[in-house]
Design an enzyme around this catalytic site. Structure first.
Site, short mmCIF file in Angstrom:
data_model
loop_
_atom_site.label_atom_id
_atom_site.label_comp_id
_atom_site.label_asym_id
_atom_site.label_seq_id
_atom_site.Cartn_x
_atom_site.Cartn_y
_atom_site.Cartn_z
CG HIS A 62 -74.43 -38.63 5.33
ND1 HIS A 62 -74.12 -37.57 4.52
CD2 HIS A 62 -75.33 -39.35 4.63
CE1 HIS A 62 -74.80 -37.64 3.38
NE2 HIS A 62 -75.55 -38.72 3.43
CG HIS A 63 -75.83 -40.41 13.01
ND1 HIS A 63 -77.02 -40.45 12.31
CD2 HIS A 63 -75.98 -41.29 14.03
CE1 HIS A 63 -77.84 -41.31 12.89
NE2 HIS A 63 -77.23 -41.84 13.93
CE LYS A 68 -82.71 -50.84 5.01
NZ LYS A 68 -83.46 -50.54 3.79
CE LYS A 92 -90.04 -44.91 11.13
NZ LYS A 92 -90.86 -45.17 9.96
CG ASP A 97 -80.69 -49.60 20.23
OD1 ASP A 97 -80.27 -48.43 20.22
OD2 ASP A 97 -81.06 -50.19 21.27
CE LYS A 104 -90.17 -43.20 3.39
NZ LYS A 104 -90.32 -44.17 4.50
CB SER A 360 -84.94 -53.21 6.35
OG SER A 360 -85.99 -53.18 5.42
P1 NAD Z 1 -99.53 -49.40 0.74
O1 NAD Z 1 -99.47 -48.67 -0.53
O2 NAD Z 1 -99.29 -50.88 0.71
O3 NAD Z 1 -100.95 -49.19 1.47
C1 NAD Z 1 -101.55 -47.96 1.76
C2 NAD Z 1 -103.05 -48.16 1.70
O4 NAD Z 1 -103.71 -46.97 2.16
C3 NAD Z 1 -103.54 -48.44 0.28
O5 NAD Z 1 -104.35 -49.61 0.29
C4 NAD Z 1 -104.35 -47.18 -0.07
O6 NAD Z 1 -105.41 -47.44 -0.95
C5 NAD Z 1 -104.84 -46.74 1.31
N1 NAD Z 1 -105.25 -45.34 1.35
C6 NAD Z 1 -104.74 -44.28 0.68
N2 NAD Z 1 -105.39 -43.15 1.01
C7 NAD Z 1 -106.33 -43.49 1.91
C8 NAD Z 1 -107.33 -42.77 2.63
N3 NAD Z 1 -107.46 -41.45 2.49
N4 NAD Z 1 -108.13 -43.46 3.47
C9 NAD Z 1 -108.00 -44.78 3.64
N5 NAD Z 1 -107.07 -45.53 2.99
C10 NAD Z 1 -106.25 -44.89 2.14
O7 NAD Z 1 -98.50 -48.66 1.70
P2 NAD Z 1 -97.86 -49.21 3.04
O8 NAD Z 1 -96.51 -49.75 2.74
O9 NAD Z 1 -98.86 -50.06 3.76
O10 NAD Z 1 -97.63 -47.84 3.84
C11 NAD Z 1 -98.67 -47.21 4.57
C12 NAD Z 1 -98.06 -46.22 5.54
O11 NAD Z 1 -97.13 -46.90 6.40
C13 NAD Z 1 -97.25 -45.09 4.89
O12 NAD Z 1 -97.38 -43.94 5.69
C14 NAD Z 1 -95.82 -45.59 4.97
O13 NAD Z 1 -94.88 -44.54 4.96
C15 NAD Z 1 -95.86 -46.29 6.32
N6 NAD Z 1 -94.82 -47.29 6.52
C16 NAD Z 1 -94.69 -48.35 5.68
C17 NAD Z 1 -93.70 -49.31 5.93
C18 NAD Z 1 -93.56 -50.56 5.10
O14 NAD Z 1 -92.76 -51.43 5.49
N7 NAD Z 1 -94.30 -50.73 4.03
C19 NAD Z 1 -92.84 -49.14 7.01
C20 NAD Z 1 -92.99 -48.04 7.85
C21 NAD Z 1 -93.99 -47.12 7.59
#
Ligand code: NAD
Length: 469
Positions: A62-63, A68, A92, A97, A104, A360
């Site tokens: 909460h700093h 988010k 992150k 910044d 989460k 975002s």
């Molecule tokens: P998503 O659900 O759109 O896509 C994830 C994909 O990974 C899916 O197509 C799924 O089938 C595939 N997958 C699952 N297990 C797998 C495996 N063992 N091998 C290969 N593919 C596999 O999710 P996303 O939003 O693209 O998020 C993916 C990662 O990115 C997560 O770690 C998430 O925390 C991170 N992330 C997402 C965002 C965002 O804006 N969406 C931002 C920062 C970080």
């Protein structure tokens, strides 16, 4: 001994604090999760049977407010994972910044096998639980999409929130990643993948670092393997391909495909949509074991699926020269020293996938200001540029071509401003991390440097609050 995801994040945090001059008390304040809310609620499924749903929201720090962080839908999610992801969000935001604390959320549900009406009921009820306990609001805690969720879920959340908080002027800012017609911002959907591209392009732009890897400067021609063709993986593939990188393999949970001459990511995406699998893509070799793709020879490996993909078990077999952590936590803390010893550059998640939260932040600013970026300036810029161009044409006696005219006078619209704001953010943050890495004696890797950058900024904000003079 295998460590949990949260323990891994904390180990990485502690690795960085060794290089910092702060008191134990301040470090403990920054490290611990401030609020952990675990909930269970009943929802009737499509047959009318009651299902008990398990869900979480963790506010790590909460700093700065609001907090988010995304909402994850996965059937194997647990409290440890949500705490780890919430903590990563704090660091992150600081690295790029973005003036938020980290949070989460998660719902233990499989978004692929759950019907859309059930997903809507669960999402709306989850939003109600957050509202009831004051865990959501434009100045409190602002969720966003993550694994298994997208603009659709965000639109259900904003609709639920707005109908309860009728008349709240800034209600649209209660969640980001919304569809553009519902208070979203252009560029948010692709933001994380675009940020991964800007980040890796900047890494490749340091000639000295590329030479050390036996590579040339720039992202063009770099052979790339991508794991996960979801939101982040798909858009990373798109911008890498547009930037001239060669995508040689793509992995999904059902298997992986490989073609040393490069894969057309869009055709692969359409093939998977049509057939339900990546496998048997024309011209490509099938790898039945999806994880084998991680061990292919390539310049850049982009894990864009889930955490703990590269561990002490497979790290020694990784042949990539660089790993860009598009997913959160794909490289375990035990794997990191093994990769470092092999000379592999690991570009950490907390920096590389920060494009989503950066945009975002822009979306939240738009919601609070109630005006689309560029609305007041675009036409003005175009008119001014047109006047200057006319003067230059009169003075030189030469006429610009139609294409030149269009390029010169074009004012910045919302998407242009979002892209350029993100590009600026990713470039600056990488320079800061790399500088810290290079100038700190004994700093083992870029992740430790990124943590140092983040913790310094958070510590400063506590000092400013007068809590730790
Ligand atoms: P998503 O659900 O759109 O896509 C994830 C994909 O990974 C899916 O197509 C799924 O089938 C595939 N997958 C699952 N297990 C797998 C495996 N063992 N091998 C290969 N593919 C596999 O999710 P996303 O939003 O693209 O998020 C993916 C990662 O990115 C997560 O770690 C998430 O925390 C991170 N992330 C997402 C965002 C965002 O804006 N969406 C931002 C920062 C970080």
């Amino acid at each position: 001994m295998a460590h949990s995801f949260y323990q891994d994040v904390m180990r990485n945090f502690e690795k960085a604090t060794k290089f910092l001059p702060y008191s134990e008390g301040l470090m403990a304040t920054i490290k611990e999760c401030n609020s952990v809310y675990k909930m269970s609620f009943p929802v009737k499924d499509d047959e009318g049977k009651i299902q008990l749903i398990e869900a979480y929201r963790v506010e790590h720090s909460h700093h700065k407010l609001p907090t988010k962080g995304g909402i994850r839908y996965a059937d194997n999610v647990d409290q440890d994972e949500v705490m780890a992801l919430a903590a990563l969000m704090t660091f992150k935001c600081a690295v790029v910044d973005v003036p938020f604390g980290g949070a989460k959320g998660a719902v233990k549900i499989n978004s692929r096998t759950t019907s859309v009406p059930m997903l809507e009921r669960v999402t709306r009820r989850y939003a109600m639980e957050l509202i009831k306990k004051n865990f959501i609001g434009p100045g409190i805690d602002v969720p966003a999409p993550d694994y298994g969720t997208g603009p659709r879920e965000m639109s259900w959340i904003v609709d639920t929130y707005s109908s309860i908080k009728d008349g709240e002027l800034d209600a649209l800012g209660c969640v980001t990643g919304k569809p553009v017609g519902q208070g979203g911002i252009q560029g948010r959907t692709e933001a994380t993948g675009l940020g991964v591209f800007y980040g890796m392009r900047e890494v490749c732009n340091f000639e000295e670092d590329m030479t050390a890897l036996g590579l040339t400067k720039g992202i063009e021609g770099k052979t790339t393997v991508i794991q996960g063709l979801g939101n982040v993986g798909y858009h990373t593939a798109k911008f890498f391909a547009e930037g001239g990188a060669k995508i040689v393999a793509i992995a999904e949970y059902e298997g992986a495909i490989y073609n040393e001459n490069g894969l057309d990511y869009e055709a692969v995406f359409q093939h998977r949509k049509a057939t339900g699998s990546l496998l048997n893509f024309p011209g490509a070799t099938n790898l039945e074991n999806s994880n084998a793709a991680l061990e292919l020879e390539c310049d850049i490996l982009i894990p864009a699926a889930l955490e703990n993909q590269i561990t002490a078990e497979n790290a020694s077999r990784i042949k990539a020269k660089m790993i860009g952590e598009a997913a959160n936590g794909p490289v375990s803390a035990d794997a990191e020293p093994i990769l470092a010893q092999k000379g592999i550059i690991v570009v950490p998640d907390m920096y590389l996938n920060a494009g989503g939260v950066t945009v975002s932040y822009f979306e939240w600013l738009k919601n609070l200001s109630h005006v689309r970026f560029g609305r007041l300036t675009k036409r003005f810029e175009e008119n001014s540029a047109n006047d200057i161009l006319k003067m230059v044409e009169e003075m030189t006696g030469k006429k610009a071509t139609d294409v030149q005219r269009k390029t010169i006078i074009q004012g910045a619209g919302e998407k242009d401003l979002v892209y350029s704001g993100l590009e600026e953010t990713m470039i600056n943050a990488y320079h800061e991390i790399r500088h810290t890495y290079k100038s700190t004696q004994g700093c083992p890797d870029l992740r430790t440097a990124a943590f140092m950058v983040a913790v310094k900024k958070i510590a400063t904000s506590y000092e400013l609050l007068g809590i730790f003079p």
